[in-house]
Design a protein around this motif. Structure first.
Motif, PDB file in Angstrom:
ATOM      1  N   PRO A 189       6.158   4.659  -4.549  1.00 30.18           N
ATOM      2  CA  PRO A 189       4.873   4.072  -4.134  1.00 30.18           C
ATOM      3  C   PRO A 189       4.893   3.634  -2.674  1.00 30.18           C
ATOM      4  CG  PRO A 189       6.117   2.503  -5.468  1.00 30.18           C
ATOM      5  CD  PRO A 189       6.925   3.765  -5.425  1.00 30.18           C
ATOM      6  N   PHE A 190       6.091   3.641  -2.062  1.00 38.22           N
ATOM      7  CA  PHE A 190       6.208   3.169  -0.683  1.00 38.22           C
ATOM      8  C   PHE A 190       6.454   4.334   0.264  1.00 38.22           C
ATOM      9  CE2 PHE A 190       7.953  -0.092  -3.559  1.00 38.22           C
ATOM     10  CZ  PHE A 190       6.886  -0.966  -3.478  1.00 38.22           C
ATOM     11  N   GLY A 191       5.371   4.771   0.897  1.00 35.62           N
ATOM     12  CA  GLY A 191       5.474   5.916   1.811  1.00 35.62           C
ATOM     13  C   GLY A 191       5.930   5.486   3.184  1.00 35.62           C
ATOM     14  N   ILE A 192       7.146   4.970   3.252  1.00 39.78           N
ATOM     15  CA  ILE A 192       7.668   4.482   4.527  1.00 39.78           C
ATOM     16  C   ILE A 192       8.597   5.521   5.142  1.00 39.78           C
ATOM     17  CG2 ILE A 192       9.062   2.672   5.632  1.00 39.78           C
ATOM     18  CD1 ILE A 192       7.985   0.798   3.350  1.00 39.78           C
ATOM     19  N   LEU A 193       9.610   5.928   4.383  1.00 41.47           N
ATOM     20  CA  LEU A 193      10.595   6.894   4.882  1.00 41.47           C
ATOM     21  C   LEU A 193       9.935   8.228   5.233  1.00 41.47           C
ATOM     22  CD1 LEU A 193      13.665   7.422   5.296  1.00 41.47           C
ATOM     23  CD2 LEU A 193      13.696   8.310   2.968  1.00 41.47           C
ATOM     24  N   LEU A 194       9.044   8.703   4.337  1.00 40.23           N
ATOM     25  CA  LEU A 194       8.418  10.013   4.553  1.00 40.23           C
ATOM     26  C   LEU A 194       6.944   9.888   4.909  1.00 40.23           C
ATOM     27  CD1 LEU A 194      10.231  11.887   1.684  1.00 40.23           C
ATOM     28  CD2 LEU A 194      10.772  11.864   4.105  1.00 40.23           C
ATOM     29  N   ALA A 195       6.557   8.688   5.352  1.00 42.01           N
ATOM     30  CA  ALA A 195       5.232   8.455   5.929  1.00 42.01           C
ATOM     31  C   ALA A 195       4.069   8.779   4.999  1.00 42.01           C
ATOM     32  CB  ALA A 195       5.096   9.237   7.231  1.00 42.01           C
ATOM     33  N   GLY A 196       4.273   8.591   3.700  1.00 46.84           N
ATOM     34  CA  GLY A 196       3.175   8.805   2.758  1.00 46.84           C
ATOM     35  C   GLY A 196       3.289  10.099   1.974  1.00 46.84           C
ATOM     36  N   GLU A 197       4.170  10.989   2.429  1.00 45.16           N
ATOM     37  CA  GLU A 197       4.340  12.259   1.720  1.00 45.16           C
ATOM     38  C   GLU A 197       4.944  12.039   0.330  1.00 45.16           C
ATOM     39  OE1 GLU A 197       3.503  15.410   2.750  1.00 45.16           O
ATOM     40  OE2 GLU A 197       2.561  14.611   4.544  1.00 45.16           O
ATOM     41  N   GLU A 198       5.492  10.829   0.121  1.00 47.55           N
ATOM     42  CA  GLU A 198       6.034  10.485  -1.202  1.00 47.55           C
ATOM     43  C   GLU A 198       4.930  10.467  -2.256  1.00 47.55           C
ATOM     44  OE1 GLU A 198       6.400   8.726   1.605  1.00 47.55           O
ATOM     45  OE2 GLU A 198       8.387   7.808   1.764  1.00 47.55           O
ATOM     46  N   LEU A 199       3.677  10.272  -1.812  1.00 46.62           N
ATOM     47  CA  LEU A 199       2.547  10.129  -2.746  1.00 46.62           C
ATOM     48  C   LEU A 199       1.924  11.505  -3.003  1.00 46.62           C
ATOM     49  CD1 LEU A 199       1.334   6.936  -0.931  1.00 46.62           C
ATOM     50  CD2 LEU A 199       2.274   6.997  -3.261  1.00 46.62           C
ATOM     51  N   HIS A 200       2.761  12.400  -3.515  1.00 46.35           N
ATOM     52  CA  HIS A 200       2.407  13.821  -3.574  1.00 46.35           C
ATOM     53  C   HIS A 200       1.361  14.137  -4.650  1.00 46.35           C
ATOM     54  CE1 HIS A 200       3.314  17.687  -1.891  1.00 46.35           C
ATOM     55  NE2 HIS A 200       3.445  18.234  -3.073  1.00 46.35           N
ATOM     56  N   PHE A 212      -3.312   9.101   1.710  1.00 45.58           N
ATOM     57  CA  PHE A 212      -2.549   9.528   0.532  1.00 45.58           C
ATOM     58  C   PHE A 212      -2.360   8.400  -0.484  1.00 45.58           C
ATOM     59  CE2 PHE A 212      -0.056  13.305   2.629  1.00 45.58           C
ATOM     60  CZ  PHE A 212      -1.259  13.943   2.874  1.00 45.58           C
ATOM     61  N   SER A 213      -2.502   7.153  -0.053  1.00 45.36           N
ATOM     62  CA  SER A 213      -2.328   6.049  -1.011  1.00 45.36           C
ATOM     63  C   SER A 213      -3.622   5.872  -1.798  1.00 45.36           C
ATOM     64  CB  SER A 213      -1.975   4.763  -0.271  1.00 45.36           C
ATOM     65  OG  SER A 213      -2.956   4.480   0.702  1.00 45.36           O
ATOM     66  N   ARG A 214      -3.502   5.441  -3.063  1.00 46.24           N
ATOM     67  CA  ARG A 214      -4.680   5.247  -3.918  1.00 46.24           C
ATOM     68  C   ARG A 214      -4.740   3.865  -4.552  1.00 46.24           C
ATOM     69  NH1 ARG A 214      -8.144   8.344  -2.031  1.00 46.24           N
ATOM     70  NH2 ARG A 214      -7.467  10.499  -1.867  1.00 46.24           N
ATOM     71  N   VAL A 219       1.911   2.192  -0.397  1.00 45.20           N
ATOM     72  CA  VAL A 219       1.936   2.082   1.062  1.00 45.20           C
ATOM     73  C   VAL A 219       2.035   3.475   1.666  1.00 45.20           C
ATOM     74  CG1 VAL A 219       3.201   1.156   3.043  1.00 45.20           C
ATOM     75  CG2 VAL A 219       3.118  -0.144   0.905  1.00 45.20           C
ATOM     76  N   ASP A 220       1.105   3.786   2.556  1.00 48.44           N
ATOM     77  CA  ASP A 220       1.082   5.107   3.199  1.00 48.44           C
ATOM     78  C   ASP A 220       1.163   4.876   4.711  1.00 48.44           C
ATOM     79  OD1 ASP A 220       0.446   7.521   4.328  1.00 48.44           O
ATOM     80  OD2 ASP A 220      -1.501   7.733   3.340  1.00 48.44           O
ATOM     81  N   PHE A 221       2.361   5.001   5.255  1.00 46.88           N
ATOM     82  CA  PHE A 221       2.553   4.745   6.678  1.00 46.88           C
ATOM     83  C   PHE A 221       1.752   5.701   7.560  1.00 46.88           C
ATOM     84  CE2 PHE A 221       5.802   2.031   8.904  1.00 46.88           C
ATOM     85  CZ  PHE A 221       5.701   0.988   7.998  1.00 46.88           C
ATOM     86  N   GLY A 222       1.656   6.951   7.121  1.00 43.85           N
ATOM     87  CA  GLY A 222       0.884   7.934   7.884  1.00 43.85           C
ATOM     88  C   GLY A 222      -0.549   7.475   8.042  1.00 43.85           C
ATOM     89  N   TRP A 223      -1.108   6.924   6.949  1.00 45.71           N
ATOM     90  CA  TRP A 223      -2.490   6.436   6.958  1.00 45.71           C
ATOM     91  C   TRP A 223      -2.649   5.256   7.919  1.00 45.71           C
ATOM     92  CZ3 TRP A 223      -7.267   7.501   6.522  1.00 45.71           C
ATOM     93  CH2 TRP A 223      -8.227   6.548   6.193  1.00 45.71           C
ATOM     94  N   LEU A 224      -1.631   4.377   7.968  1.00 45.42           N
ATOM     95  CA  LEU A 224      -1.691   3.234   8.887  1.00 45.42           C
ATOM     96  C   LEU A 224      -1.741   3.724  10.342  1.00 45.42           C
ATOM     97  CD1 LEU A 224       0.906   0.738   7.314  1.00 45.42           C
ATOM     98  CD2 LEU A 224      -1.586   0.656   7.187  1.00 45.42           C
ATOM     99  N   TYR A 225      -0.934   4.734  10.649  1.00 52.97           N
ATOM    100  CA  TYR A 225      -0.947   5.291  12.010  1.00 52.97           C
ATOM    101  C   TYR A 225      -2.293   5.963  12.303  1.00 52.97           C
ATOM    102  CZ  TYR A 225       4.090   4.655  12.887  1.00 52.97           C
ATOM    103  OH  TYR A 225       5.329   4.122  13.100  1.00 52.97           O
ATOM    104  N   ILE A 226      -2.827   6.688  11.306  1.00 48.99           N
ATOM    105  CA  ILE A 226      -4.110   7.378  11.497  1.00 48.99           C
ATOM    106  C   ILE A 226      -5.219   6.357  11.767  1.00 48.99           C
ATOM    107  CG2 ILE A 226      -5.924   8.685  10.271  1.00 48.99           C
ATOM    108  CD1 ILE A 226      -3.582  10.242   8.906  1.00 48.99           C
TER     109      ILE A 226
END
Ligand SMILES: [Zn+2]
Ligand SMILES: [Zn+2]
Length: 245
Positions: A189-200, A212-214, A219-226
């Motif tokens: 549930p924590f997309g930190i290491l792979l920046a949200g790709e964990e939430l496949h 990617f987070s729902r 946590v979707d790090f990619g989304w935070l950057y976006i």
């Protein structure tokens, strides 16, 4: 700070930036058009990926779109159901390399990829020059063999974590928020290491969403950057075409 600690930090920070470029630029922007990036940010990310991976945008887009088109069935370039989980995790990069050798497939699924002077003359044509430049930078920054080890970490990062773990474990283990007709799972549930790709599984349920987070606890790090890029006027998030709510 001693050199080993500095080197490790440098390797991890640069690998994190590369992961961000894969998920934000290659995946969410280019393959799925879930957002638009400012041309300068797009270029910076493409340049960084050339330095850090040697991957070509059009080939990545094509391989990934083909995965979504044939998911878990004959034609999926990297399905654990077809070739086994260990093969995807540890040899995923070879499955990718094999898939993009098919130039007809790359043309068919890679539509909309950049085709400017830099793409034709540098990023596609001189793909080894990027990763060799990174090796030179690492050896300038650190002593031998520390610089070489930093380069090794940078070079195996995406092949192992993205081509291996995301494509393999993301279709094998974890939990599912959506009952999609494929084997996709959220393996953390924590997309930190792979920046949200964990939430496949979330991603497969709606490929048009830049987020990617729902759940509130995902946590979707990619989304935070976006979102940060969007606040700065450097990204435009497209509305998701499929509503999951
Ligand atoms: Zn998938
Ligand atoms: Zn995708």
């Amino acid at each position: 700070m001693n050199e080993i600690v500095r080197a490790l930090l440098f390797a991890l920070i640069t690998a994190h930036i590369t992961t961000m470029c894969v998920t934000i630029y290659l995946h969410r922007t280019m393959a799925h058009r879930a957002l638009k990036l400012h041309p300068f940010i797009s270029f910076l990310m493409r340049f960084w990926l050339w330095l850090g991976t040697g991957m070509v945008t059009k080939e990545w887009m094509a391989c990934h779109r083909k995965h979504h088109s044939f998911v878990d069935a004959e034609g999926d370039p990297h399905s654990p159901r077809l070739v086994g989980l260990a093969t995807v995790v540890f040899k995923g990069v070879f499955l990718y390399t094999e898939a993009v050798k098919d130039k007809e497939m790359v043309e068919k699924y890679g539509k909309g990829a950049p085709d400017d002077w830099f793409e034709r003359n540098v990023f596609s044509k001189r793909r080894r020059l990027g990763v060799l430049s990174t090796l030179a930078i690492d050896l300038l920054l650190f002593s031998f063999p520390v610089g070489l080890v930093v380069w090794g970490i940078q070079m195996v990062w995406i092949p192992f974590w993205a081509a291996g773990v995301v494509n393999g474990v993301g279709h094998a283990w974890g939990y599912r928020n959506f009952d999609s007709k494929d084997t996709s799972h959220n393996f953390s549930p924590f997309g930190i290491l792979l920046a949200g790709e964990e939430l496949h599984n979330n991603h497969h349920a709606d490929i048009t969403s830049a987020r990617f987070s729902r759940k509130w606890w995902e946590v979707d790090f990619g989304w935070l950057y976006i979102q940060s890029l969007s606040l700065l006027g450097l990204a435009k998030i497209e509305p998701a075409k499929v509503s999951l709510y």
